[in-house]
Structures are given as C-alpha cells and as structure tokens.
Design an enzyme around this catalytic site. Structure first.
Site, PDB file in Angstrom:
ATOM      1  N   TRP A  41       0.990  -0.679   0.209  1.00 50.02           N
ATOM      2  CA  TRP A  41      -0.460  -0.052   0.214  1.00 50.02           C
ATOM      3  C   TRP A  41       0.692   1.242  -0.110  1.00 50.02           C
ATOM      4  CZ3 TRP A  41      -5.635  -1.137   0.181  1.00 50.02           C
ATOM      5  CH2 TRP A  41      -6.384   0.369   0.318  1.00 50.02           C
ATOM      6  N   SER A  94       0.040  -2.175   5.820  1.00 49.89           N
ATOM      7  CA  SER A  94       1.226  -1.490   6.646  1.00 49.89           C
ATOM      8  C   SER A  94      -0.108  -2.422   7.855  1.00 49.89           C
ATOM      9  CB  SER A  94       0.592  -0.690   7.138  1.00 49.89           C
ATOM     10  OG  SER A  94       1.524   0.006   6.109  1.00 49.89           O
ATOM     11  N   PHE A  95      -1.265  -2.999   8.155  1.00 55.27           N
ATOM     12  CA  PHE A  95      -2.057  -3.911   8.832  1.00 55.27           C
ATOM     13  C   PHE A  95      -1.176  -5.027   8.815  1.00 55.27           C
ATOM     14  CE2 PHE A  95      -5.439  -6.416  10.454  1.00 55.27           C
ATOM     15  CZ  PHE A  95      -5.347  -5.320  11.707  1.00 55.27           C
ATOM     16  N   GLU A  96      -1.035  -5.634   7.748  1.00 57.43           N
ATOM     17  CA  GLU A  96      -0.459  -6.477   7.416  1.00 57.43           C
ATOM     18  C   GLU A  96       1.168  -6.833   8.115  1.00 57.43           C
ATOM     19  OE1 GLU A  96      -2.588  -5.737   5.142  1.00 57.43           O
ATOM     20  OE2 GLU A  96      -3.931  -6.814   6.307  1.00 57.43           O
ATOM     21  N   CYS A 131       3.850   2.627   5.034  1.00 53.52           N
ATOM     22  CA  CYS A 131       2.935   3.790   5.272  1.00 53.52           C
ATOM     23  C   CYS A 131       1.427   4.015   5.309  1.00 53.52           C
ATOM     24  CB  CYS A 131       4.248   4.832   3.694  1.00 53.52           C
ATOM     25  SG  CYS A 131       3.344   6.088   3.912  1.00 53.52           S
ATOM     26  N   VAL A 132       1.502   4.425   6.343  1.00 52.49           N
ATOM     27  CA  VAL A 132      -0.220   5.029   6.577  1.00 52.49           C
ATOM     28  C   VAL A 132      -0.268   6.535   6.339  1.00 52.49           C
ATOM     29  CG1 VAL A 132      -2.199   4.282   7.735  1.00 52.49           C
ATOM     30  CG2 VAL A 132      -0.047   3.161   8.142  1.00 52.49           C
ATOM     31  N   HIS A 191      -9.924   5.366   9.700  1.00 53.61           N
ATOM     32  CA  HIS A 191      -9.104   4.092   9.724  1.00 53.61           C
ATOM     33  C   HIS A 191      -8.137   4.623   9.510  1.00 53.61           C
ATOM     34  CE1 HIS A 191     -10.649   0.612   7.056  1.00 53.61           C
ATOM     35  NE2 HIS A 191      -9.153   0.321   6.965  1.00 53.61           N
ATOM     36  N   PHE A 232      10.247  -0.671  13.724  1.00 56.18           N
ATOM     37  CA  PHE A 232       9.405  -0.133  13.356  1.00 56.18           C
ATOM     38  C   PHE A 232       9.542   1.263  11.804  1.00 56.18           C
ATOM     39  CE2 PHE A 232       6.124   3.432  13.547  1.00 56.18           C
ATOM     40  CZ  PHE A 232       4.947   2.499  13.613  1.00 56.18           C
ATOM     41  N   ARG A 238      10.180  12.237   3.444  1.00 63.98           N
ATOM     42  CA  ARG A 238      10.317  11.477   4.396  1.00 63.98           C
ATOM     43  C   ARG A 238      11.053   9.925   3.598  1.00 63.98           C
ATOM     44  NH1 ARG A 238       7.917  14.844   6.427  1.00 63.98           N
ATOM     45  NH2 ARG A 238       7.822  15.699   8.433  1.00 63.98           N
TER      46      ARG A 238
HETATM   47  C1  DLZ Z   1      -7.335   0.173   4.513  1.00 60.60           C
HETATM   48  C2  DLZ Z   1      -6.124   1.316   4.180  1.00 60.60           C
HETATM   49  C3  DLZ Z   1      -6.317   2.476   3.674  1.00 60.60           C
HETATM   50  C4  DLZ Z   1      -7.039   2.703   4.027  1.00 60.60           C
HETATM   51  N1  DLZ Z   1      -4.953   3.060   4.125  1.00 60.60           N
HETATM   52  C5  DLZ Z   1      -3.913   2.205   4.259  1.00 60.60           C
HETATM   53  C6  DLZ Z   1      -2.563   3.415   4.507  1.00 60.60           C
HETATM   54  O1  DLZ Z   1      -2.544   4.221   3.460  1.00 60.60           O
HETATM   55  N2  DLZ Z   1      -1.612   2.280   4.085  1.00 60.60           N
HETATM   56  C7  DLZ Z   1      -1.157   0.687   3.958  1.00 60.60           C
HETATM   57  O2  DLZ Z   1      -0.012   0.232   4.366  1.00 60.60           O
HETATM   58  N3  DLZ Z   1      -2.644   0.418   4.240  1.00 60.60           N
HETATM   59  C8  DLZ Z   1      -3.969   0.721   4.167  1.00 60.60           C
HETATM   60  N4  DLZ Z   1      -4.666   0.026   3.981  1.00 60.60           N
HETATM   61  C9  DLZ Z   1      -4.777  -1.062   4.039  1.00 60.60           C
HETATM   62  C10 DLZ Z   1      -4.436  -1.794   4.978  1.00 60.60           C
HETATM   63  O3  DLZ Z   1      -3.514  -1.735   5.592  1.00 60.60           O
HETATM   64  C11 DLZ Z   1      -4.827  -3.753   4.940  1.00 60.60           C
HETATM   65  O4  DLZ Z   1      -3.933  -4.043   4.333  1.00 60.60           O
HETATM   66  C12 DLZ Z   1      -6.627  -4.041   5.029  1.00 60.60           C
HETATM   67  O5  DLZ Z   1      -6.838  -3.320   5.622  1.00 60.60           O
HETATM   68  C13 DLZ Z   1      -6.319  -5.665   4.651  1.00 60.60           C
HETATM   69  O6  DLZ Z   1      -6.464  -5.703   5.998  1.00 60.60           O
END
Ligand code: DLZ
Length: 172
Positions: A39, A73-75, A97-98, A105, A130, A144
C-alpha cells in the site's frame, strides 16, 4: 545572535537521517528480514531502497537479506512473524506508509501495526524495527522517503544492525 539563528535554522531544517548514529557495528554476519507493505508502494519502495543501501553500506551480504511483501501496513506484524517463524534471521525491518484519510481508518491501522510490532519485539528474542511512516499527506511521506527529511529506511537499517549486534553481544 548568529549562534541563536544557526540553532533555529538547524531546528527548522532538521533532516531525520542526519542524526549521529555513532559507531555502527559491521553487518557482515547479520541476517535481515524485511517485510514491506505494497500500500502506497511509491513511498514504501523508496524506504526499501534506503534500507538495502544502508545495510550494504555497513557490509551486509546480499544473500543475508530477504524481502517479503504484504498488502498493507496492517499485515506487517503477521508478515514479520512469518519471517521470524519460517526464516533464519537476526533482525526484521517492517516498512509501511499510512496516510491520513477522511475516516478514522488511519488511526486503527496505526494502532494495529504499532501494537503488533511492539508485541513481536517482546515475544521473540530478535528486534523488529518500526519503519512505518504515519503522515497527514503524501507530500510529508515523500519528504521522509528520500526527500528533504531524509529516508526513514536508512534509520530503520541502522536500528536493525545495532539491535542485532546488541543481542549477539548479550548472548555471549
Ligand atoms: C485500507 C487501507 C487504507 C485506507 N489506507 C492504508 C494506508 O494508508 N497505508 C497502508 O499501508 N494500508 C492502508 N490500508 C490497507 C490496510 O493496511 C490493510 O491492508 C487492509 O485493511 C486489509 O487488512
């Protein structure tokens, strides 16, 4: 007066990768796992390049660096745990990168990945670094990831080397 101006200028133009890492141990005998989120891949690929360049600068061997991709990133925590379980590594670097959106979210993903990586550090006897950018917009992230604020990947690599070396030093 000039001295105060120089301090102020330094504070306002700080480059995150300009910090003094001190003496960095050799990485020639250290095995690294890198888990990278796809992502925002435009950013995370730059972080990955920063990590690999810095590891190699400190003598890490190509065949001692393994890279695995996860969707977001959640994974990252589970991807990092897979590496810890199925590969033989001394340190794992998590890159993501979020970017803040219009909904909460962002907060939930940041909390999940932060707590997940923290937990891994405490559950395993190796460091999980991290290397996740959490920014308000894409511009801040670019700054960054090799931009005017340096590359967070460089710092993540130095941290991994130092923590893996510390672990080895302690286990002797
Ligand atoms: C769903 C989502 C969103 C909205 N934004 C990001 C982000 O900015 N950066 C990132 O790494 N991942 C994002 N994701 C995906 C979540 O991390 C994850 O892959 C999904 O919710 C599936 O579990």
């Amino acid at each position: 007066m000039r001295f105060i101006f120089l301090i102020f200028k330094r504070m306002t133009t700080v480059n995150l990768s300009d910090y003094d890492p001190g003496r960095v141990p050799s990485a020639s005998e250290i095995r690294f796992g890198i888990v990278v989120s796809d992502w925002n891949s435009e950013i995370t690929m730059k972080l990955l390049i920063g990590v690999i360049n810095t590891l190699k600068k400190h003598d890490a061997a190509d065949n001692n660096i393994i890279v695995k991709h996860v969707p977001g990133s959640f994974e990252l925590p589970l991807g990092a745990q897979f590496i810890a379980e199925y590969d033989d590594v001394d340190a794992i670097i998590c890159l993501g990168c979020v970017i803040q959106g219009e909904t909460p979210h962002f907060t939930y993903i940041c909390q999940g990945v932060t707590q997940g990586i923290t937990q891994l550090n405490l559950d395993y006897n190796i460091p999980f670094v991290f290397g996740v950018l959490t920014t308000a917009n894409k511009q801040q992230a670019l700054e960054r990831a090799g931009g005017k604020h340096g590359n967070k990947g460089d710092e993540a690599a130095i941290t991994a080397i130092k923590m893996a070396a510390l672990q080895r030093q302690m286990e002797k």
